[in-house]
Design a protein around this motif. Structure first.
Motif, mmCIF file in Angstrom:
data_model
loop_
_atom_site.group_PDB
_atom_site.id
_atom_site.type_symbol
_atom_site.label_atom_id
_atom_site.label_comp_id
_atom_site.label_asym_id
_atom_site.label_seq_id
_atom_site.Cartn_x
_atom_site.Cartn_y
_atom_site.Cartn_z
ATOM 1 N N MET A 171 47.535 22.429 20.301
ATOM 2 C CA MET A 171 46.224 22.972 19.973
ATOM 3 C C MET A 171 45.202 22.648 21.054
ATOM 4 S SD MET A 171 43.653 22.146 16.782
ATOM 5 C CE MET A 171 44.826 22.606 15.514
ATOM 6 N N ARG A 172 45.151 21.396 21.473
ATOM 7 C CA ARG A 172 44.158 20.951 22.447
ATOM 8 C C ARG A 172 44.283 21.708 23.766
ATOM 9 N NH1 ARG A 172 45.727 15.423 23.781
ATOM 10 N NH2 ARG A 172 47.004 16.460 25.358
ATOM 11 N N ASP A 173 45.487 21.743 24.310
ATOM 12 C CA ASP A 173 45.663 22.375 25.613
ATOM 13 C C ASP A 173 45.672 23.895 25.521
ATOM 14 O OD1 ASP A 173 45.722 19.865 26.608
ATOM 15 O OD2 ASP A 173 47.837 19.858 27.175
ATOM 16 N N GLY A 174 46.157 24.431 24.388
ATOM 17 C CA GLY A 174 46.108 25.875 24.202
ATOM 18 C C GLY A 174 44.681 26.389 24.190
ATOM 19 N N ILE A 175 43.802 25.668 23.525
ATOM 20 C CA ILE A 175 42.383 26.040 23.499
ATOM 21 C C ILE A 175 41.792 25.966 24.898
ATOM 22 C CG2 ILE A 175 40.101 25.256 22.726
ATOM 23 C CD1 ILE A 175 41.418 24.531 20.043
ATOM 24 N N ARG A 176 42.120 24.921 25.617
ATOM 25 C CA ARG A 176 41.594 24.773 26.981
ATOM 26 C C ARG A 176 42.018 25.951 27.863
ATOM 27 N NH1 ARG A 176 43.334 18.420 27.442
ATOM 28 N NH2 ARG A 176 41.321 17.469 26.971
ATOM 29 N N VAL A 177 43.290 26.291 27.805
ATOM 30 C CA VAL A 177 43.815 27.340 28.679
ATOM 31 C C VAL A 177 43.270 28.710 28.292
ATOM 32 C CG1 VAL A 177 45.910 28.586 29.324
ATOM 33 C CG2 VAL A 177 45.900 26.087 29.319
ATOM 34 N N PHE A 178 43.347 29.050 27.011
ATOM 35 C CA PHE A 178 43.000 30.406 26.594
ATOM 36 C C PHE A 178 41.491 30.621 26.446
ATOM 37 C CE2 PHE A 178 47.453 30.163 25.523
ATOM 38 C CZ PHE A 178 47.916 31.404 25.922
ATOM 39 N N GLN A 179 40.740 29.521 26.390
ATOM 40 C CA GLN A 179 39.282 29.660 26.386
ATOM 41 C C GLN A 179 38.692 29.366 27.758
ATOM 42 O OE1 GLN A 179 37.335 27.673 23.093
ATOM 43 N NE2 GLN A 179 38.816 28.424 21.597
ATOM 44 N N GLY A 180 39.553 29.006 28.707
ATOM 45 C CA GLY A 180 39.098 28.783 30.069
ATOM 46 C C GLY A 180 38.102 27.657 30.216
ATOM 47 N N ILE A 181 38.332 26.564 29.474
ATOM 48 C CA ILE A 181 37.398 25.435 29.556
ATOM 49 C C ILE A 181 38.051 24.278 30.304
ATOM 50 C CG2 ILE A 181 36.170 26.080 27.467
ATOM 51 C CD1 ILE A 181 37.737 24.025 25.920
ATOM 52 N N SER A 182 37.243 23.347 30.755
ATOM 53 C CA SER A 182 37.704 22.233 31.555
ATOM 54 C C SER A 182 38.639 21.332 30.752
ATOM 55 C CB SER A 182 36.503 21.409 32.038
ATOM 56 O OG SER A 182 36.930 20.171 32.574
#
Length: 334
Positions: A130-141
């Motif tokens: 969840m944590r890294d999926g959100i980072r990747v697909f939302q383009g956040i740091s």
């Protein structure tokens, strides 16, 4: 002479072996390609070719499948903007083609490596997914951890979502382990730098991780736990101390918990590791004599039985694979 399967199984069960087995792994593509295999046959083939090179040059004692290209469960991570968005999550349908692609990967590697070697399927814990999926697909740091924000908003919603992720991972395990393609999971957990308090972690995150491991044990008795990164120091290891696995691999150089201490801490479990995986480490930059001396020191300190020599985590992808052979040859002489 023991087969590699017999060798590693004995080590996992703490039995005496003809030689100390060795396990190293690395990524076959940059992080920005880690979820593109469903769209790109070239990315999928890059993964296969990476495993093929590892087999040809290093000939590992056991294989930890790198799921590069298929990193994340196929949820709509871009839609997870608040804790409220987690409440409606449902498990990924068993018929989703993402599962089929994972099965294709494992089947291909089993045919490539054969049956006389143990194959472990790399699986990231629900929170990591969840944590890294959100980072990747939302383009956040990657310095931003939205899961921490969600826990503050509605911890129960996070717990629900992580259990949904866990149910989807159960489906995946049934398809790749239950069908006899892989021998178990290499389950990666993480509480980066201890940012999530231990009591919060145990109440809201641990249930999903234990769910996955309970389901894994129904399929295989010999699963491996990887504790990734710092996790906030030695005191954070209490989170994972009673996880029901056969062996544990953790970042000894980042956490400060040595293999010798870990053997006592994770009583009855085999231990994997010993080498720092950073580019400037002895493994990656030292002379042959330094690498061999490090291997010998690890064995002297940690003990021979129930030990698999390896690294804290993935090693640099550009490492000269002959360096890994130095470790194996030295380990065979100890």
């Amino acid at each position: 002479m023991e087969t590699k399967r017999e060798l590693v199984l004995k080590a996992l069960h703490g039995e005496k072996t003809d030689r100390i087995p060795v396990g190293f792994w690395y990524h076959y593509m940059p992080y920005e390609e880690m979820n593109l295999a469903m769209k790109s046959p070239e990315i999928f083939e890059k993964n296969i070719n990476g495993h093929r090179k590892l087999k040809k040059i290093f000939k590992p004692d056991f294989l930890k499948i790198m799921t590069d290209g298929l990193f994340f469960l196929p949820f709509d991570y871009a839609a997870l903007q608040s804790a409220a968005d987690l409440k409606g999550l449902e498990p990924i349908p068993e018929t989703h083609p993402w599962f089929d692609k994972n099965v294709e990967l494992v089947r291909t590697l089993r045919e490539m490596y054969g049956d006389d070697i143990l194959i472990y399927f790399n699986m990231f814990a629900p929170m990591t997914q969840m944590r890294d999926g959100i980072r990747v697909f939302q383009g956040i740091s990657f310095d931003i951890d939205r899961v921490i924000d969600f826990l503050k908003e509605d911890a129960e919603a996070v717990k629900h979502a992580l259990l949904v992720f866990a149910q989807s991972l159960e489906t995946l395990m049934k398809k790749v382990i239950g069908k006899g393609l892989a021998d178990g999971v290499y389950f990666s957990v993480s509480n980066p730098h201890g940012d999530i308090p231990t009591d919060i972690y145990k109440k809201y995150i641990m249930p999903s991780e234990k769910f996955v491991l309970e389901k894994a044990k129904e399929l295989s008795e010999d699963n491996i736990l990887h504790i990734c990164g710092n996790v906030g120091g030695k005191e954070m290891f209490s989170i994972y101390q009673d996880y029901d696995v056969r062996a544990v691999n953790w970042a000894i150089h980042a956490s400060g918990l040595s293999l010798k201490e870990g053997r006592e801490y994770f009583k009855g479990k085999a231990i994997i590791g010993g080498f720092d995986n950073s580019p400037e480490s002895v493994l990656c930059s030292g002379t042959k004599e330094e690498v061999e001396a490090c291997a010998e020191q690890v064995v002297q300190e940690a003990g021979r039985d129930g030990l698999i020599l390896g690294a804290d985590c993935t090693i640099p992808s550009d490492i000269d694979l002959e360096r890994l052979e130095w470790v194996r040859r030295k380990a065979a002489a100890l």
